[in-house]
Design a protein around this motif. Structure first.
Motif, short mmCIF file in Angstrom:
data_model
loop_
_atom_site.label_atom_id
_atom_site.label_comp_id
_atom_site.label_asym_id
_atom_site.label_seq_id
_atom_site.Cartn_x
_atom_site.Cartn_y
_atom_site.Cartn_z
N HIS A 278 0.85 -1.19 0.00
CA HIS A 278 0.00 0.00 0.00
C HIS A 278 0.88 1.24 0.00
CE1 HIS A 278 0.72 1.26 4.14
NE2 HIS A 278 0.75 -0.02 4.45
N GLY A 279 0.26 2.35 -0.37
CA GLY A 279 1.01 3.60 -0.37
C GLY A 279 1.17 4.12 1.04
N GLY A 280 2.08 5.07 1.21
CA GLY A 280 2.33 5.63 2.53
C GLY A 280 1.41 6.80 2.83
N ALA A 281 1.22 7.06 4.14
CA ALA A 281 0.47 8.25 4.58
C ALA A 281 1.49 9.34 4.92
CB ALA A 281 -0.35 7.91 5.82
N ILE A 282 1.25 10.53 4.41
CA ILE A 282 2.14 11.67 4.71
C ILE A 282 1.42 12.61 5.67
CG2 ILE A 282 3.20 13.77 3.75
CD1 ILE A 282 4.82 11.42 2.96
N GLY A 283 2.08 12.95 6.77
CA GLY A 283 1.56 13.95 7.68
C GLY A 283 2.45 15.18 7.67
N LEU A 284 1.87 16.32 7.38
CA LEU A 284 2.61 17.59 7.49
C LEU A 284 1.99 18.31 8.67
CD1 LEU A 284 2.63 18.60 3.69
CD2 LEU A 284 4.49 17.54 5.00
N HIS A 285 2.79 18.55 9.70
CA HIS A 285 2.24 19.12 10.92
C HIS A 285 2.90 20.45 11.27
CE1 HIS A 285 0.53 15.00 12.40
NE2 HIS A 285 0.01 15.43 11.26
N GLY A 286 2.14 21.51 11.16
CA GLY A 286 2.63 22.85 11.53
C GLY A 286 3.88 23.26 10.80
N ILE A 287 3.90 23.02 9.47
CA ILE A 287 5.12 23.30 8.68
C ILE A 287 5.25 24.78 8.37
CG2 ILE A 287 6.31 22.91 6.49
CD1 ILE A 287 6.28 20.35 7.92
N LYS A 288 6.42 25.33 8.75
CA LYS A 288 6.77 26.71 8.35
C LYS A 288 8.12 26.66 7.65
CE LYS A 288 4.35 28.74 12.25
NZ LYS A 288 4.43 29.57 13.46
N ARG B 199 -3.64 10.73 2.73
CA ARG B 199 -3.97 9.35 3.08
C ARG B 199 -3.22 8.34 2.21
NH1 ARG B 199 -10.15 11.24 2.47
NH2 ARG B 199 -10.28 12.46 4.39
N PRO B 200 -3.03 7.12 2.75
CA PRO B 200 -2.41 6.07 1.94
C PRO B 200 -3.22 5.83 0.66
CG PRO B 200 -2.80 5.30 4.19
CD PRO B 200 -3.43 6.63 4.07
N ASN B 201 -2.53 5.58 -0.46
CA ASN B 201 -3.15 5.25 -1.75
C ASN B 201 -3.92 6.40 -2.38
OD1 ASN B 201 -2.35 2.82 -0.78
ND2 ASN B 201 -4.38 1.88 -0.76
N GLN C 42 -1.50 5.31 -10.87
CA GLN C 42 -1.70 5.45 -9.42
C GLN C 42 -2.62 4.35 -8.90
OE1 GLN C 42 -4.55 6.86 -7.49
NE2 GLN C 42 -3.32 6.52 -5.65
N LEU C 43 -3.71 4.09 -9.63
CA LEU C 43 -4.65 3.05 -9.20
C LEU C 43 -4.01 1.66 -9.26
CD1 LEU C 43 -7.93 4.29 -10.94
CD2 LEU C 43 -7.53 4.10 -8.48
N GLU C 44 -3.23 1.41 -10.33
CA GLU C 44 -2.63 0.08 -10.50
C GLU C 44 -1.53 -0.20 -9.49
OE1 GLU C 44 -1.40 -1.19 -14.41
OE2 GLU C 44 -3.33 -0.57 -15.26
N THR C 45 -0.75 0.82 -9.13
CA THR C 45 0.38 0.58 -8.22
C THR C 45 -0.02 0.74 -6.76
OG1 THR C 45 1.05 2.90 -8.31
CG2 THR C 45 2.08 1.40 -9.90
N GLY C 46 -1.09 1.49 -6.47
CA GLY C 46 -1.49 1.73 -5.09
C GLY C 46 -0.56 2.68 -4.35
N ILE C 47 0.39 3.27 -5.07
CA ILE C 47 1.33 4.21 -4.44
C ILE C 47 0.63 5.55 -4.21
CG2 ILE C 47 3.46 5.52 -4.88
CD1 ILE C 47 4.47 3.02 -6.41
N THR C 48 0.90 6.19 -3.09
CA THR C 48 0.35 7.52 -2.82
C THR C 48 1.02 8.52 -3.75
OG1 THR C 48 0.17 6.86 -0.51
CG2 THR C 48 -0.04 9.23 -1.00
N PHE C 49 0.22 9.27 -4.51
CA PHE C 49 0.76 10.29 -5.41
C PHE C 49 0.49 11.67 -4.80
CE2 PHE C 49 0.97 8.52 -10.07
CZ PHE C 49 1.60 7.37 -9.62
N VAL C 50 1.53 12.50 -4.73
CA VAL C 50 1.34 13.91 -4.36
C VAL C 50 1.75 14.74 -5.56
CG1 VAL C 50 1.81 15.72 -2.68
CG2 VAL C 50 1.95 13.31 -1.98
N PHE C 51 0.78 15.41 -6.14
CA PHE C 51 0.91 16.03 -7.45
C PHE C 51 0.83 17.55 -7.29
CE2 PHE C 51 -0.87 17.41 -11.52
CZ PHE C 51 -0.18 16.64 -12.44
#
Ligand code: ATP
Length: 365
Positions: free
Chosen positions: A9-19, A36-38, A189-198
């Motif tokens: 599955h793809g990874g979940a990315i959390g950005l918390h209070g980024i400056k 979210r993942p995927n 993206q759907l076939e690989t299940g990798i999380t894409f950030v575009f």
């Protein structure tokens, strides 16, 4: 057995209070996002709003001045770019011109010291995935721009990252190729299940491909939601204005019940409108109505709005009818064209405008 191209599955990315400050310029101002993942997640906003800087902090090419970058809940701020299970595809492909298609795709795996047989097998899978079977031995320089972009995608996907970052990867392609690559990217993206950030500044591209979109302005996230949320339920003027075409109307709140408000327009007509969940409308507000949700016709006693047609623009599939309302506000109605072509109005006609109860949205102040 599971296909090689399918990640667990793809990874979940959390950005918390980024400056992020560059000297005394603040490029990113307190961004918190949970990707979210995927998910096909898009950062959308005008040039200079901080999209690329945010992406580079996920990749590890930049460090946040403040805040944390999390992958599947763990802080990855201390990891170098090559230690993160994250890969990036850039606008300019950055392929190696002296290598073949297969050598380009296998490059990352070779650097990781993977066995030759594994590299060959993964490269073959990737060639199939991006529909370049049989082209592995070609020099990359013999490929078209669209094919080179697919090699760049295959190379970035080959080590099976948990997250793929894409920085305006289609902007160098012509319109027709860009449209077909949009569909291609969504399929990958759907076939690989990798999380894409575009990352893109193109609102149509964002609406076409994304599961969710973060709309950014001047280093801040203004709204996060599905394409439908962002388009039909914009929370504020910047978002409503940046995505698609919009009519803004001044109104006074008459009453609020549950998640609907009754508002009085300057014409005196009362309509029902929705509003953002964190807003309790009162006093004077701004209401948006999308041009395709309104209809123009002969004015009646019950028309929501009334005005005079001052321009008619024929666009093939649609006609834009530009109306000057009685209070001076500009309002545009988009009508689908019937086979016979003409929209039925002429400049100078007085028209009534109506829309159904569920299309008006009150903006945050
Ligand atoms: P574009 O679509 O034009 O790439 P963007 O939304 O991706 O825009 P960023 O590239 O993240 O924007 O830049 C945000 C702001 O930070 C810009 O004003 C940019 O000039 C500034 N900036 C980015 N990198 C640096 C740097 N290394 N040093 C100084 N300023 C920078």
């Amino acid at each position: 057995t599971e296909s090689r191209t399918t990640a667990a599955h793809g990874g979940a990315i959390g950005l918390h209070g980024i400056k992020k400050w560059f000297g005394n310029f603040q490029a990113v101002d307190n961004v918190t996002l949970d990707i979210r993942p995927n998910e096909f997640f898009t950062l959308l906003g005008p040039s200079g709003c901080g999209k690329t800087t945010l992406l580079r902090m996920i990749a590890g090419f930049e460090m946040p001045t403040e805040g944390q970058v999390l992958l599947d809940g763990s802080d990855i701020s201390g990891l170098l770019p090559n230690q993160r299970p994250v890969n990036t595809v850039f606008q300019n492909y950055a392929l190696f011109p002296h290598l073949t298609v297969a050598e380009n795709i296998g490059f990352g795996l070779k650097m990781l010291g993977r066995p030759k047989a594994e590299i060959t097998s993964v490269v073959n899978d990737m060639l199939k995935l991006v529909h370049l079977d049989g082209r592995g031995h070609n020099p990359v320089t013999q490929l078209s721009g669209g094919q080179q972009q697919r090699v760049a995608l295959a190379r970035a996907l080959a080590p099976r990252p948990k997250v793929l970052l894409l920085d305006e990867p289609l902007s160098a392609l012509d319109l027709k190729l860009r449209k077909s690559m949009q569909i291609e990217l969504k399929r990958l993206q759907l076939e690989t299940g990798i999380t894409f950030v575009f990352v893109t500044h193109d609102q149509e591209e964002a609406l076409t491909m994304s599961d969710r979109i973060a709309v950014m302005s001047a280093g801040t996230v203004r709204q996060v939601g599905s394409p439908w949320d962002i388009y039909d339920r914009p929370a504020e003027r910047f978002v409503a204005d940046f995505i698609g075409e919009t009519n803004f109307l001044s109104a006074d709140v008459v009453s609020v019940a549950d998640n609907r408000a009754r508002v009085r327009l300057s014409s005196g007509a009362e309509i029902s409108a929705s509003f953002p969940a964190d807003v309790t409308p009162n006093g004077s507000v701004t209401v948006v109505v999308r041009p395709e949700h309104a209809r123009a016709g002969a004015p009646t006693g019950t028309s929501a709005l009334r005005g005079v047609v001052h321009d008619i623009v024929y666009l093939g599939t649609d006609t834009h009818v530009h109306v000057r309302l009685d209070d001076g506000t500009a309002f545009m109605v988009r009508q689908q064209n019937a086979r016979s072509g003409h929209c039925g109005f002429s400049k100078g006609d007085t028209v009534g405008i109506d829309f159904s109860d569920d299309v008006a949205q009150i903006l945050r102040d």
